[in-house]
Design a protein around this motif. Structure first.
Motif, PDB file in Angstrom:
ATOM      1  N   PHE A  56       0.842  -1.200   0.000  1.00  0.00           N
ATOM      2  CA  PHE A  56       0.000   0.000   0.000  1.00  0.00           C
ATOM      3  C   PHE A  56       0.877   1.250   0.000  1.00  0.00           C
ATOM      4  CE2 PHE A  56      -2.111   3.503   2.133  1.00  0.00           C
ATOM      5  CZ  PHE A  56      -3.332   3.559   1.486  1.00  0.00           C
ATOM      6  N   TYR A  57       1.946   1.229   0.802  1.00  0.00           N
ATOM      7  CA  TYR A  57       2.840   2.391   0.835  1.00  0.00           C
ATOM      8  C   TYR A  57       3.487   2.609  -0.527  1.00  0.00           C
ATOM      9  CZ  TYR A  57       6.775   5.398   1.799  1.00  0.00           C
ATOM     10  OH  TYR A  57       7.678   6.433   1.759  1.00  0.00           O
ATOM     11  N   VAL A  58       3.981   1.527  -1.149  1.00  0.00           N
ATOM     12  CA  VAL A  58       4.647   1.645  -2.446  1.00  0.00           C
ATOM     13  C   VAL A  58       3.704   2.224  -3.488  1.00  0.00           C
ATOM     14  CG1 VAL A  58       5.672   0.327  -4.338  1.00  0.00           C
ATOM     15  CG2 VAL A  58       6.298  -0.199  -1.977  1.00  0.00           C
ATOM     16  N   GLU A  59       2.451   1.775  -3.471  1.00  0.00           N
ATOM     17  CA  GLU A  59       1.487   2.208  -4.480  1.00  0.00           C
ATOM     18  C   GLU A  59       1.010   3.643  -4.264  1.00  0.00           C
ATOM     19  OE1 GLU A  59       0.183   0.500  -7.129  1.00  0.00           O
ATOM     20  OE2 GLU A  59       1.580  -1.146  -6.785  1.00  0.00           O
ATOM     21  N   ASN A  60       1.075   4.140  -3.030  1.00  0.00           N
ATOM     22  CA  ASN A  60       0.405   5.411  -2.716  1.00  0.00           C
ATOM     23  C   ASN A  60       1.287   6.418  -2.001  1.00  0.00           C
ATOM     24  OD1 ASN A  60      -2.520   4.516  -3.397  1.00  0.00           O
ATOM     25  ND2 ASN A  60      -1.804   2.920  -2.014  1.00  0.00           N
ATOM     26  N   TRP A  61       2.607   6.239  -2.020  1.00  0.00           N
ATOM     27  CA  TRP A  61       3.457   7.084  -1.185  1.00  0.00           C
ATOM     28  C   TRP A  61       3.421   8.548  -1.624  1.00  0.00           C
ATOM     29  CZ3 TRP A  61       7.669   9.831  -3.017  1.00  0.00           C
ATOM     30  CH2 TRP A  61       8.180   9.461  -4.259  1.00  0.00           C
ATOM     31  N   SER A  62       3.566   9.408  -0.624  1.00  0.00           N
ATOM     32  CA  SER A  62       3.628  10.855  -0.839  1.00  0.00           C
ATOM     33  C   SER A  62       4.392  11.466   0.318  1.00  0.00           C
ATOM     34  CB  SER A  62       2.215  11.465  -0.923  1.00  0.00           C
ATOM     35  OG  SER A  62       1.560  11.352   0.328  1.00  0.00           O
ATOM     36  N   LEU A  63       4.843  12.699   0.145  1.00  0.00           N
ATOM     37  CA  LEU A  63       5.608  13.361   1.192  1.00  0.00           C
ATOM     38  C   LEU A  63       4.736  13.608   2.417  1.00  0.00           C
ATOM     39  CD1 LEU A  63       8.334  14.543   1.969  1.00  0.00           C
ATOM     40  CD2 LEU A  63       7.607  16.734   1.001  1.00  0.00           C
ATOM     41  N   VAL A  64       3.486  13.988   2.203  1.00  0.00           N
ATOM     42  CA  VAL A  64       2.573  14.188   3.334  1.00  0.00           C
ATOM     43  C   VAL A  64       2.366  12.872   4.077  1.00  0.00           C
ATOM     44  CG1 VAL A  64       0.225  14.824   3.993  1.00  0.00           C
ATOM     45  CG2 VAL A  64       1.424  16.153   2.251  1.00  0.00           C
ATOM     46  N   GLY A  65       2.221  11.791   3.315  1.00  0.00           N
ATOM     47  CA  GLY A  65       2.077  10.488   3.946  1.00  0.00           C
ATOM     48  C   GLY A  65       3.300  10.115   4.776  1.00  0.00           C
ATOM     49  N   ASP A  66       4.485  10.461   4.279  1.00  0.00           N
ATOM     50  CA  ASP A  66       5.716  10.199   5.041  1.00  0.00           C
ATOM     51  C   ASP A  66       5.712  10.963   6.365  1.00  0.00           C
ATOM     52  OD1 ASP A  66       6.570   8.561   3.064  1.00  0.00           O
ATOM     53  OD2 ASP A  66       8.262   9.789   2.421  1.00  0.00           O
ATOM     54  N   LEU A  67       5.272  12.211   6.334  1.00  0.00           N
ATOM     55  CA  LEU A  67       5.226  13.005   7.564  1.00  0.00           C
ATOM     56  C   LEU A  67       4.262  12.392   8.573  1.00  0.00           C
ATOM     57  CD1 LEU A  67       5.215  16.608   6.020  1.00  0.00           C
ATOM     58  CD2 LEU A  67       7.095  15.508   7.254  1.00  0.00           C
ATOM     59  N   VAL A  68       3.116  11.896   8.090  1.00  0.00           N
ATOM     60  CA  VAL A  68       2.145  11.258   8.982  1.00  0.00           C
ATOM     61  C   VAL A  68       2.739   9.997   9.597  1.00  0.00           C
ATOM     62  CG1 VAL A  68      -0.090  10.104   9.086  1.00  0.00           C
ATOM     63  CG2 VAL A  68       0.161  12.212   7.751  1.00  0.00           C
ATOM     64  N   ILE A  69       3.439   9.197   8.797  1.00  0.00           N
ATOM     65  CA  ILE A  69       4.052   7.967   9.302  1.00  0.00           C
ATOM     66  C   ILE A  69       5.137   8.286  10.329  1.00  0.00           C
ATOM     67  CG2 ILE A  69       5.490   5.991   8.653  1.00  0.00           C
ATOM     68  CD1 ILE A  69       3.928   5.882   6.024  1.00  0.00           C
ATOM     69  N   LEU A  70       5.929   9.314  10.082  1.00  0.00           N
ATOM     70  CA  LEU A  70       6.959   9.700  11.050  1.00  0.00           C
ATOM     71  C   LEU A  70       6.332  10.127  12.370  1.00  0.00           C
ATOM     72  CD1 LEU A  70       9.441  11.640   8.728  1.00  0.00           C
ATOM     73  CD2 LEU A  70       9.851   9.454   9.859  1.00  0.00           C
ATOM     74  N   TRP A  71       5.234  10.849  12.301  1.00  0.00           N
ATOM     75  CA  TRP A  71       4.541  11.255  13.521  1.00  0.00           C
ATOM     76  C   TRP A  71       4.001  10.041  14.263  1.00  0.00           C
ATOM     77  CZ3 TRP A  71       3.768  14.440  17.279  1.00  0.00           C
ATOM     78  CH2 TRP A  71       2.576  14.400  18.018  1.00  0.00           C
ATOM     79  N   ARG A  72       3.399   9.117  13.528  1.00  0.00           N
ATOM     80  CA  ARG A  72       2.873   7.904  14.159  1.00  0.00           C
ATOM     81  C   ARG A  72       4.006   7.032  14.697  1.00  0.00           C
ATOM     82  NH1 ARG A  72      -1.112   5.004  10.094  1.00  0.00           N
ATOM     83  NH2 ARG A  72      -1.177   3.564  11.871  1.00  0.00           N
ATOM     84  N   THR A  73       5.186   7.099  14.053  1.00  0.00           N
ATOM     85  CA  THR A  73       6.333   6.331  14.539  1.00  0.00           C
ATOM     86  C   THR A  73       6.756   6.805  15.912  1.00  0.00           C
ATOM     87  OG1 THR A  73       7.129   5.914  12.283  1.00  0.00           O
ATOM     88  CG2 THR A  73       8.730   5.708  14.070  1.00  0.00           C
ATOM     89  N   MET A  74       6.793   8.112  16.104  1.00  0.00           N
ATOM     90  CA  MET A  74       7.178   8.643  17.413  1.00  0.00           C
ATOM     91  C   MET A  74       6.209   8.171  18.494  1.00  0.00           C
ATOM     92  SD  MET A  74       8.568  12.512  16.659  1.00  0.00           S
ATOM     93  CE  MET A  74       7.120  13.073  15.779  1.00  0.00           C
ATOM     94  N   LYS A  75       4.920   8.129  18.175  1.00  0.00           N
ATOM     95  CA  LYS A  75       3.931   7.647  19.137  1.00  0.00           C
ATOM     96  C   LYS A  75       4.113   6.153  19.411  1.00  0.00           C
ATOM     97  CE  LYS A  75      -0.313   8.837  18.470  1.00  0.00           C
ATOM     98  NZ  LYS A  75      -1.603   9.045  17.781  1.00  0.00           N
TER      99      LYS A  75
END
Length: 488
Positions: A460-479
Protein backbone atom coordinates in the motif's frame (compact mmCIF):
# COMPACT_ATOMS: atom_id res chain seq x y z
CA UNK A 1 -20.12 -2.37 24.30
CA UNK A 2 -20.77 -0.50 27.51
CA UNK A 3 -24.24 0.51 28.68
CA UNK A 4 -23.30 4.16 28.27
CA UNK A 5 -22.19 3.58 24.68
CA UNK A 6 -25.38 1.64 23.96
CA UNK A 7 -27.49 4.50 25.24
CA UNK A 8 -25.40 6.91 23.18
CA UNK A 9 -25.95 4.79 20.07
CA UNK A 10 -29.66 4.60 20.69
CA UNK A 11 -29.91 8.34 21.24
CA UNK A 12 -27.94 9.02 18.09
CA UNK A 13 -29.61 6.45 15.87
CA UNK A 14 -28.87 7.61 12.34
CA UNK A 15 -25.84 9.10 10.65
CA UNK A 16 -27.70 12.39 10.39
CA UNK A 17 -28.34 12.44 14.16
CA UNK A 18 -24.85 11.72 15.42
CA UNK A 19 -23.11 13.79 12.74
CA UNK A 20 -25.25 16.82 13.62
CA UNK A 21 -24.52 16.38 17.33
CA UNK A 22 -20.79 15.96 16.69
CA UNK A 23 -20.75 18.94 14.32
CA UNK A 24 -22.35 21.18 16.95
CA UNK A 25 -19.73 20.23 19.52
CA UNK A 26 -16.85 20.81 17.11
CA UNK A 27 -18.38 24.11 15.99
CA UNK A 28 -18.42 25.28 19.61
CA UNK A 29 -14.75 24.41 20.19
CA UNK A 30 -13.78 25.95 16.83
CA UNK A 31 -15.45 29.19 17.90
CA UNK A 32 -13.74 29.15 21.29
CA UNK A 33 -10.37 28.48 19.65
CA UNK A 34 -10.72 31.39 17.20
CA UNK A 35 -11.95 33.79 19.88
CA UNK A 36 -9.00 32.87 22.09
CA UNK A 37 -6.47 33.20 19.27
CA UNK A 38 -7.73 36.31 17.48
CA UNK A 39 -8.53 38.38 20.56
CA UNK A 40 -5.48 37.00 22.37
CA UNK A 41 -3.16 38.10 19.58
CA UNK A 42 -4.91 41.46 19.36
CA UNK A 43 -4.40 42.15 23.06
CA UNK A 44 -0.86 40.73 23.20
CA UNK A 45 0.36 42.53 20.08
CA UNK A 46 -1.55 45.82 20.22
CA UNK A 47 -2.44 46.16 23.88
CA UNK A 48 -5.74 47.35 25.27
CA UNK A 49 -5.25 50.94 24.22
CA UNK A 50 -3.66 50.84 20.74
CA UNK A 51 -6.51 49.03 19.12
CA UNK A 52 -7.41 51.30 16.22
CA UNK A 53 -6.66 51.16 12.49
CA UNK A 54 -7.32 54.03 10.04
CA UNK A 55 -8.03 54.21 6.34
CA UNK A 56 -7.62 56.96 3.77
CA UNK A 57 -11.14 58.20 4.33
CA UNK A 58 -10.19 59.03 7.92
CA UNK A 59 -12.72 56.49 9.12
CA UNK A 60 -11.34 54.94 12.30
CA UNK A 61 -11.84 51.19 12.56
CA UNK A 62 -11.76 49.42 15.87
CA UNK A 63 -9.55 46.33 16.06
CA UNK A 64 -12.27 44.80 18.22
CA UNK A 65 -14.68 45.07 15.30
CA UNK A 66 -12.03 43.76 12.87
CA UNK A 67 -11.44 40.75 15.12
CA UNK A 68 -15.17 40.01 15.26
CA UNK A 69 -15.38 40.16 11.45
CA UNK A 70 -12.32 37.90 11.09
CA UNK A 71 -13.87 35.31 13.43
CA UNK A 72 -17.22 35.39 11.61
CA UNK A 73 -15.59 35.05 8.18
CA UNK A 74 -13.26 32.31 9.44
CA UNK A 75 -16.12 30.31 10.94
CA UNK A 76 -18.12 30.76 7.73
CA UNK A 77 -15.21 29.45 5.66
CA UNK A 78 -14.90 26.38 7.88
CA UNK A 79 -18.61 25.71 7.35
CA UNK A 80 -18.47 26.44 3.61
CA UNK A 81 -15.65 23.93 3.12
CA UNK A 82 -17.63 21.35 5.12
CA UNK A 83 -14.76 20.71 7.54
CA UNK A 84 -17.19 19.19 10.04
CA UNK A 85 -18.95 16.86 7.59
CA UNK A 86 -19.38 13.19 8.52
CA UNK A 87 -17.57 12.14 5.33
CA UNK A 88 -14.26 13.77 6.31
CA UNK A 89 -14.09 13.37 10.09
CA UNK A 90 -12.43 10.55 11.97
CA UNK A 91 -9.88 9.26 9.46
CA UNK A 92 -7.48 10.53 6.81
CA UNK A 93 -6.00 13.96 6.20
CA UNK A 94 -8.91 15.53 4.28
CA UNK A 95 -10.36 17.22 7.37
CA UNK A 96 -7.04 18.82 8.25
CA UNK A 97 -6.38 19.86 4.66
CA UNK A 98 -9.79 21.53 4.37
CA UNK A 99 -9.13 23.47 7.58
CA UNK A 100 -5.79 24.70 6.25
CA UNK A 101 -7.21 25.53 2.79
CA UNK A 102 -10.19 27.47 4.13
CA UNK A 103 -8.01 29.35 6.62
CA UNK A 104 -5.49 30.36 3.95
CA UNK A 105 -8.35 31.70 1.83
CA UNK A 106 -9.62 33.75 4.74
CA UNK A 107 -6.13 35.19 5.10
CA UNK A 108 -6.06 36.01 1.38
CA UNK A 109 -9.53 37.56 1.51
CA UNK A 110 -8.50 39.75 4.44
CA UNK A 111 -5.34 40.88 2.61
CA UNK A 112 -7.34 41.77 -0.51
CA UNK A 113 -9.96 43.66 1.50
CA UNK A 114 -7.28 45.59 3.38
CA UNK A 115 -5.61 46.53 0.08
CA UNK A 116 -8.84 47.59 -1.67
CA UNK A 117 -10.10 49.70 1.24
CA UNK A 118 -6.63 51.00 2.20
CA UNK A 119 -6.87 49.61 5.72
CA UNK A 120 -3.49 49.69 7.45
CA UNK A 121 -3.63 46.53 9.54
CA UNK A 122 -0.79 45.73 11.90
CA UNK A 123 1.33 43.08 10.20
CA UNK A 124 2.12 41.26 13.43
CA UNK A 125 -1.59 40.94 14.19
CA UNK A 126 -2.19 39.19 10.88
CA UNK A 127 1.03 37.14 10.63
CA UNK A 128 0.63 35.72 14.14
CA UNK A 129 -3.14 35.26 14.34
CA UNK A 130 -3.56 33.13 11.20
CA UNK A 131 -0.75 30.56 11.65
CA UNK A 132 -1.56 30.29 15.35
CA UNK A 133 -5.26 29.98 14.59
CA UNK A 134 -4.65 27.16 12.10
CA UNK A 135 -2.44 25.38 14.63
CA UNK A 136 -4.97 25.64 17.44
CA UNK A 137 -7.81 24.51 15.15
CA UNK A 138 -5.81 21.48 14.02
CA UNK A 139 -4.93 20.60 17.61
CA UNK A 140 -8.57 20.92 18.67
CA UNK A 141 -9.73 18.74 15.78
CA UNK A 142 -7.02 16.16 16.56
CA UNK A 143 -8.25 15.96 20.15
CA UNK A 144 -11.83 15.54 18.95
CA UNK A 145 -10.65 12.81 16.57
CA UNK A 146 -9.08 10.83 19.43
CA UNK A 147 -12.41 10.97 21.26
CA UNK A 148 -14.37 10.04 18.13
CA UNK A 149 -12.08 7.10 17.33
CA UNK A 150 -12.52 5.78 20.87
CA UNK A 151 -16.30 6.05 20.49
CA UNK A 152 -16.27 4.33 17.11
CA UNK A 153 -14.20 1.42 18.39
CA UNK A 154 -17.10 0.79 20.78
CA UNK A 155 -19.63 0.95 17.94
CA UNK A 156 -20.99 4.46 18.54
CA UNK A 157 -20.93 7.49 16.21
CA UNK A 158 -20.78 5.24 13.14
CA UNK A 159 -22.89 4.63 10.08
CA UNK A 160 -24.83 1.38 10.34
CA UNK A 161 -24.01 -0.47 7.15
CA UNK A 162 -25.99 -3.08 5.23
CA UNK A 163 -23.74 -4.87 2.70
CA UNK A 164 -25.34 -5.91 -0.59
CA UNK A 165 -23.68 -8.17 -3.15
CA UNK A 166 -22.24 -11.63 -3.65
CA UNK A 167 -21.19 -13.59 -0.59
CA UNK A 168 -17.49 -13.32 -1.44
CA UNK A 169 -17.59 -9.55 -2.01
CA UNK A 170 -19.67 -8.98 1.14
CA UNK A 171 -17.16 -10.94 3.22
CA UNK A 172 -14.23 -9.07 1.65
CA UNK A 173 -15.76 -5.63 2.15
CA UNK A 174 -16.87 -6.48 5.69
CA UNK A 175 -13.37 -7.65 6.55
CA UNK A 176 -11.78 -4.47 5.17
CA UNK A 177 -14.24 -2.20 6.98
CA UNK A 178 -13.59 -4.14 10.18
CA UNK A 179 -9.89 -3.29 9.92
CA UNK A 180 -10.65 0.42 10.34
CA UNK A 181 -13.47 1.02 12.83
CA UNK A 182 -12.24 4.61 13.14
CA UNK A 183 -13.60 5.24 9.63
CA UNK A 184 -17.10 5.03 11.06
CA UNK A 185 -18.67 2.16 9.10
CA UNK A 186 -20.19 -0.52 11.36
CA UNK A 187 -21.57 -3.52 9.51
CA UNK A 188 -24.95 -4.55 10.93
CA UNK A 189 -26.09 -7.02 8.29
CA UNK A 190 -26.07 -8.11 4.68
CA UNK A 191 -28.22 -9.16 1.74
CA UNK A 192 -26.48 -11.60 -0.61
CA UNK A 193 -27.24 -12.70 -4.14
CA UNK A 194 -27.91 -16.34 -3.27
CA UNK A 195 -30.57 -15.38 -0.70
CA UNK A 196 -28.76 -17.01 2.23
CA UNK A 197 -30.14 -16.31 5.70
CA UNK A 198 -28.07 -16.48 8.87
CA UNK A 199 -24.37 -15.98 9.57
CA UNK A 200 -22.12 -15.96 6.53
CA UNK A 201 -19.27 -18.51 6.50
CA UNK A 202 -16.37 -17.73 8.86
CA UNK A 203 -17.75 -14.34 9.85
CA UNK A 204 -20.01 -12.52 12.28
CA UNK A 205 -22.03 -10.91 9.46
CA UNK A 206 -25.67 -12.00 9.39
CA UNK A 207 -27.41 -12.18 6.04
CA UNK A 208 -31.10 -11.25 5.92
CA UNK A 209 -31.91 -12.86 2.60
CA UNK A 210 -31.50 -11.79 -1.00
CA UNK A 211 -31.92 -8.61 -2.99
CA UNK A 212 -35.71 -8.87 -2.90
CA UNK A 213 -35.56 -8.69 0.89
CA UNK A 214 -33.68 -5.37 1.07
CA UNK A 215 -36.59 -3.41 2.53
CA UNK A 216 -37.05 -5.96 5.32
CA UNK A 217 -33.30 -6.12 5.91
CA UNK A 218 -33.11 -2.35 6.32
CA UNK A 219 -35.99 -2.40 8.80
CA UNK A 220 -34.59 -5.32 10.80
CA UNK A 221 -31.05 -3.96 11.06
CA UNK A 222 -31.85 -0.26 11.33
CA UNK A 223 -29.14 0.40 8.74
CA UNK A 224 -28.77 3.93 7.46
CA UNK A 225 -26.17 3.16 4.79
CA UNK A 226 -26.37 0.57 2.00
CA UNK A 227 -23.02 -0.47 0.55
CA UNK A 228 -23.12 -2.31 -2.77
CA UNK A 229 -20.08 -4.60 -2.68
CA UNK A 230 -20.50 -6.05 -6.19
CA UNK A 231 -22.70 -5.15 -9.12
CA UNK A 232 -22.47 -8.40 -11.09
CA UNK A 233 -25.94 -9.49 -9.95
CA UNK A 234 -27.33 -5.96 -9.70
CA UNK A 235 -28.03 -4.35 -13.09
CA UNK A 236 -27.90 -0.54 -13.32
CA UNK A 237 -31.69 -0.26 -13.29
CA UNK A 238 -31.91 -2.27 -10.07
CA UNK A 239 -29.26 -0.08 -8.40
CA UNK A 240 -31.20 3.01 -9.47
CA UNK A 241 -34.41 1.65 -7.98
CA UNK A 242 -32.57 0.86 -4.77
CA UNK A 243 -31.31 4.43 -4.52
CA UNK A 244 -34.84 5.75 -5.07
CA UNK A 245 -36.20 3.51 -2.30
CA UNK A 246 -33.88 4.96 0.35
CA UNK A 247 -35.17 7.71 2.62
CA UNK A 248 -33.63 11.02 1.48
CA UNK A 249 -31.32 12.62 4.01
CA UNK A 250 -31.42 9.66 6.41
CA UNK A 251 -30.35 6.66 4.36
CA UNK A 252 -27.36 6.68 2.06
CA UNK A 253 -26.07 4.60 -0.83
CA UNK A 254 -22.39 3.73 -1.24
CA UNK A 255 -20.92 1.75 -4.14
CA UNK A 256 -17.67 -0.06 -3.29
CA UNK A 257 -15.63 -0.72 -6.47
CA UNK A 258 -13.45 -3.80 -6.73
CA UNK A 259 -10.40 -1.78 -5.67
CA UNK A 260 -8.46 -2.15 -2.44
CA UNK A 261 -5.30 -0.54 -1.06
CA UNK A 262 -5.68 2.48 -3.34
CA UNK A 263 -4.87 5.88 -1.82
CA UNK A 264 -7.36 8.72 -2.11
CA UNK A 265 -5.11 11.13 -4.09
CA UNK A 266 -4.89 8.56 -6.91
CA UNK A 267 -8.67 8.30 -7.29
CA UNK A 268 -10.67 10.78 -9.36
CA UNK A 269 -14.35 10.47 -10.24
CA UNK A 270 -15.61 11.90 -13.53
CA UNK A 271 -19.31 11.61 -14.42
CA UNK A 272 -19.95 11.05 -18.14
CA UNK A 273 -23.58 10.89 -19.31
CA UNK A 274 -24.65 9.87 -15.80
CA UNK A 275 -21.96 7.16 -15.63
CA UNK A 276 -19.51 7.76 -12.75
CA UNK A 277 -16.10 6.81 -14.14
CA UNK A 278 -13.43 6.20 -11.52
CA UNK A 279 -9.95 7.14 -12.72
CA UNK A 280 -7.15 5.40 -10.83
CA UNK A 281 -3.81 7.07 -11.50
CA UNK A 282 -0.89 4.67 -11.89
CA UNK A 283 1.82 5.20 -9.24
CA UNK A 284 4.96 7.09 -10.29
CA UNK A 285 8.42 6.52 -8.87
CA UNK A 286 10.41 9.23 -10.61
CA UNK A 287 10.48 12.95 -11.27
CA UNK A 288 9.82 15.80 -8.90
CA UNK A 289 8.27 13.70 -6.15
CA UNK A 290 11.29 11.39 -6.05
CA UNK A 291 13.76 14.28 -5.85
CA UNK A 292 11.66 15.89 -3.13
CA UNK A 293 11.71 12.65 -1.14
CA UNK A 294 15.50 12.39 -1.47
CA UNK A 295 15.98 16.00 -0.38
CA UNK A 296 13.70 15.36 2.60
CA UNK A 297 15.75 12.26 3.51
CA UNK A 298 19.07 14.11 3.31
CA UNK A 299 17.92 17.11 5.32
CA UNK A 300 16.00 15.01 7.84
CA UNK A 301 18.73 12.43 8.44
CA UNK A 302 21.43 15.11 8.62
CA UNK A 303 19.54 17.12 11.23
CA UNK A 304 18.68 14.01 13.25
CA UNK A 305 22.31 12.82 13.25
CA UNK A 306 23.42 16.19 14.60
CA UNK A 307 20.65 16.31 17.20
CA UNK A 308 21.07 12.70 18.30
CA UNK A 309 24.89 12.58 18.25
CA UNK A 310 25.10 12.63 22.10
CA UNK A 311 22.60 9.75 22.23
CA UNK A 312 24.59 7.83 19.61
CA UNK A 313 27.78 8.27 21.63
CA UNK A 314 26.17 7.18 24.90
CA UNK A 315 24.54 4.12 23.32
CA UNK A 316 27.81 3.14 21.66
CA UNK A 317 29.63 3.28 25.00
CA UNK A 318 26.90 1.26 26.73
CA UNK A 319 26.95 -1.48 24.07
CA UNK A 320 30.76 -1.63 24.16
CA UNK A 321 31.00 -1.89 27.94
CA UNK A 322 28.12 -4.27 28.67
CA UNK A 323 28.84 -7.16 26.29
CA UNK A 324 31.85 -8.42 24.30
CA UNK A 325 31.88 -7.76 20.59
CA UNK A 326 31.61 -4.86 18.14
CA UNK A 327 29.40 -1.84 18.76
CA UNK A 328 27.66 -2.01 15.39
CA UNK A 329 25.97 -4.88 13.58
CA UNK A 330 26.16 -4.83 9.79
CA UNK A 331 23.92 -7.08 7.72
CA UNK A 332 23.29 -7.40 4.01
CA UNK A 333 19.76 -6.44 3.01
CA UNK A 334 17.90 -6.08 -0.29
CA UNK A 335 17.05 -2.53 -1.32
CA UNK A 336 15.92 -0.45 -4.29
CA UNK A 337 15.39 -2.51 -7.46
CA UNK A 338 16.78 -5.61 -5.71
CA UNK A 339 20.23 -4.12 -5.08
CA UNK A 340 22.22 -5.28 -2.06
CA UNK A 341 23.45 -2.98 0.68
CA UNK A 342 24.72 -3.28 4.25
CA UNK A 343 22.33 -1.99 6.89
CA UNK A 344 23.94 -0.82 10.12
CA UNK A 345 22.42 -1.06 13.61
CA UNK A 346 23.63 -1.03 17.18
CA UNK A 347 24.42 -4.62 18.16
CA UNK A 348 21.57 -5.85 20.34
CA UNK A 349 22.43 -9.57 20.33
CA UNK A 350 25.31 -11.76 21.38
CA UNK A 351 28.23 -12.07 18.96
CA UNK A 352 27.31 -15.58 17.72
CA UNK A 353 23.65 -14.70 17.13
CA UNK A 354 23.70 -15.69 13.45
CA UNK A 355 25.21 -19.11 14.25
CA UNK A 356 22.52 -19.77 16.85
CA UNK A 357 19.69 -18.82 14.50
CA UNK A 358 19.43 -22.32 13.02
CA UNK A 359 18.66 -23.95 16.36
CA UNK A 360 16.08 -21.27 17.18
CA UNK A 361 14.33 -21.49 13.81
CA UNK A 362 12.66 -24.73 14.90
CA UNK A 363 11.04 -23.03 17.90
CA UNK A 364 7.76 -21.15 17.94
CA UNK A 365 7.77 -18.00 15.86
CA UNK A 366 5.50 -14.99 16.08
CA UNK A 367 2.03 -16.29 15.31
CA UNK A 368 0.93 -16.16 11.68
CA UNK A 369 4.34 -15.34 10.15
CA UNK A 370 5.94 -17.89 7.83
CA UNK A 371 8.62 -15.69 6.23
CA UNK A 372 10.04 -13.40 8.93
CA UNK A 373 11.74 -14.91 11.95
CA UNK A 374 10.25 -13.01 14.89
CA UNK A 375 10.41 -14.42 18.39
CA UNK A 376 9.39 -13.10 21.76
CA UNK A 377 12.04 -13.36 24.46
CA UNK A 378 14.77 -14.25 21.96
CA UNK A 379 17.63 -15.66 24.13
CA UNK A 380 20.23 -14.11 21.82
CA UNK A 381 19.21 -10.56 22.78
CA UNK A 382 21.34 -8.89 25.45
CA UNK A 383 19.78 -6.98 28.36
CA UNK A 384 20.84 -3.65 26.88
CA UNK A 385 19.73 -4.87 23.46
CA UNK A 386 16.25 -5.68 24.76
CA UNK A 387 15.90 -2.13 26.07
CA UNK A 388 17.14 -0.61 22.80
CA UNK A 389 14.80 -2.80 20.77
CA UNK A 390 11.84 -1.87 22.91
CA UNK A 391 12.28 1.78 21.96
CA UNK A 392 13.91 1.14 18.52
CA UNK A 393 17.15 2.78 19.67
CA UNK A 394 19.19 0.05 17.98
CA UNK A 395 17.98 1.36 14.61
CA UNK A 396 19.19 4.95 15.05
CA UNK A 397 22.49 4.30 13.15
CA UNK A 398 20.39 3.60 10.05
CA UNK A 399 20.29 7.38 9.70
CA UNK A 400 23.71 7.01 8.07
CA UNK A 401 22.19 4.58 5.55
CA UNK A 402 19.58 7.23 4.79
CA UNK A 403 22.22 9.94 4.42
CA UNK A 404 24.23 7.75 2.03
CA UNK A 405 21.14 6.98 -0.06
CA UNK A 406 20.73 3.23 0.47
CA UNK A 407 17.65 3.73 2.66
CA UNK A 408 14.91 6.28 3.21
CA UNK A 409 13.41 7.66 6.40
CA UNK A 410 10.09 6.05 5.42
CA UNK A 411 9.61 2.98 3.26
CA UNK A 412 9.04 -0.79 3.23
CA UNK A 413 10.99 -3.01 5.59
CA UNK A 414 14.48 -3.93 4.21
CA UNK A 415 14.39 -7.74 3.83
CA UNK A 416 17.11 -10.39 3.95
CA UNK A 417 18.05 -12.25 0.76
CA UNK A 418 16.72 -15.53 2.16
CA UNK A 419 13.38 -13.86 2.86
CA UNK A 420 13.20 -12.52 -0.72
CA UNK A 421 13.64 -16.08 -2.00
CA UNK A 422 10.30 -16.94 -0.34
CA UNK A 423 8.41 -13.98 -1.82
CA UNK A 424 5.49 -14.36 -4.18
CA UNK A 425 6.01 -12.48 -7.44
CA UNK A 426 3.74 -9.56 -6.52
CA UNK A 427 5.67 -8.88 -3.30
CA UNK A 428 8.70 -7.80 -5.37
CA UNK A 429 6.88 -4.50 -6.02
CA UNK A 430 8.16 -3.34 -2.63
CA UNK A 431 11.59 -2.92 -4.29
CA UNK A 432 10.28 -0.08 -6.48
CA UNK A 433 11.13 2.33 -3.64
CA UNK A 434 13.97 2.44 -1.13
CA UNK A 435 13.52 0.55 2.12
CA UNK A 436 12.85 2.72 5.15
CA UNK A 437 13.83 3.09 8.76
CA UNK A 438 10.11 3.14 9.50
CA UNK A 439 6.98 2.44 7.52
CA UNK A 440 3.31 1.61 7.62
CA UNK A 441 3.84 -1.84 9.11
CA UNK A 442 5.99 -0.45 11.92
CA UNK A 443 3.27 1.99 12.99
CA UNK A 444 0.45 -0.52 12.55
CA UNK A 445 1.51 -3.25 14.93
CA UNK A 446 5.25 -3.69 14.42
CA UNK A 447 6.36 -7.25 15.27
CA UNK A 448 2.81 -8.36 16.15
CA UNK A 449 1.67 -8.24 12.51
CA UNK A 450 1.23 -11.36 10.40
CA UNK A 451 3.22 -11.74 7.19
CA UNK A 452 0.17 -11.05 5.00
CA UNK A 453 -0.60 -7.85 6.87
CA UNK A 454 3.04 -6.72 6.66
CA UNK A 455 3.06 -7.27 2.89
CA UNK A 456 -0.30 -5.55 2.44
CA UNK A 457 0.86 -2.45 4.30
CA UNK A 458 4.22 -2.29 2.52
CA UNK A 459 2.61 -2.60 -0.91
CA UNK A 460 0.00 0.00 0.00
CA UNK A 461 2.84 2.39 0.83
CA UNK A 462 4.65 1.65 -2.45
CA UNK A 463 1.49 2.21 -4.48
CA UNK A 464 0.40 5.41 -2.72
CA UNK A 465 3.46 7.08 -1.18
CA UNK A 466 3.63 10.86 -0.84
CA UNK A 467 5.61 13.36 1.19
CA UNK A 468 2.57 14.19 3.33
CA UNK A 469 2.08 10.49 3.95
CA UNK A 470 5.72 10.20 5.04
CA UNK A 471 5.23 13.01 7.56
CA UNK A 472 2.14 11.26 8.98
CA UNK A 473 4.05 7.97 9.30
CA UNK A 474 6.96 9.70 11.05
CA UNK A 475 4.54 11.26 13.52
CA UNK A 476 2.87 7.90 14.16
CA UNK A 477 6.33 6.33 14.54
CA UNK A 478 7.18 8.64 17.41
CA UNK A 479 3.93 7.65 19.14
CA UNK A 480 4.52 3.92 18.51
CA UNK A 481 8.10 4.09 19.80
CA UNK A 482 7.03 5.98 22.92
CA UNK A 483 4.37 3.34 23.64
CA UNK A 484 6.78 0.50 22.68
CA UNK A 485 3.87 -1.62 21.43
CA UNK A 486 4.66 -4.75 19.43
CA UNK A 487 8.45 -4.37 19.62
CA UNK A 488 10.69 -7.31 20.44
Amino acid sequence: MTAETTRSSAALGSTEDWSRAYSRRVLFTDLLALIWVVFGVQIAWLGLESNLATNTADVRLSYFGISVVVIIVWMSALALYDTRGDRVIGVGSVEYRLIADSSVRVFGLLAIAAFLFHVDLARGYVLIAFPLGIGVLLLSRWMWRQWLVAQRKQGAYSAKVLLVGSTASVLHTGRELGRSPEAGYRVVGAAVSNGHRGLLPNSTIESHGGFDDLADALAQTGADTVVITSSDDLPPERVRQLSWSLEPGRQHLVVAPSLTDIGGPRIHTRPVQGLPLIHVETPTYSGRKLYTKRAFDVIGSGLLIIMLSPVLLVLALIVKTTSPGPVFFRQERVGLNGSRFHMVKFRSMVVDAEERLQELSTLDRAEGNDVLFKMRNDPRVTRVGAFMRRYSLDEVPQLFNVLLGTMSLVGPRPPLSKEVALYDSHVHRRFLVKPGMTGLWQVSGRSDLSWDDSVRLDLFYVENWSLVGDLVILWRTMKAVAQSDGAY
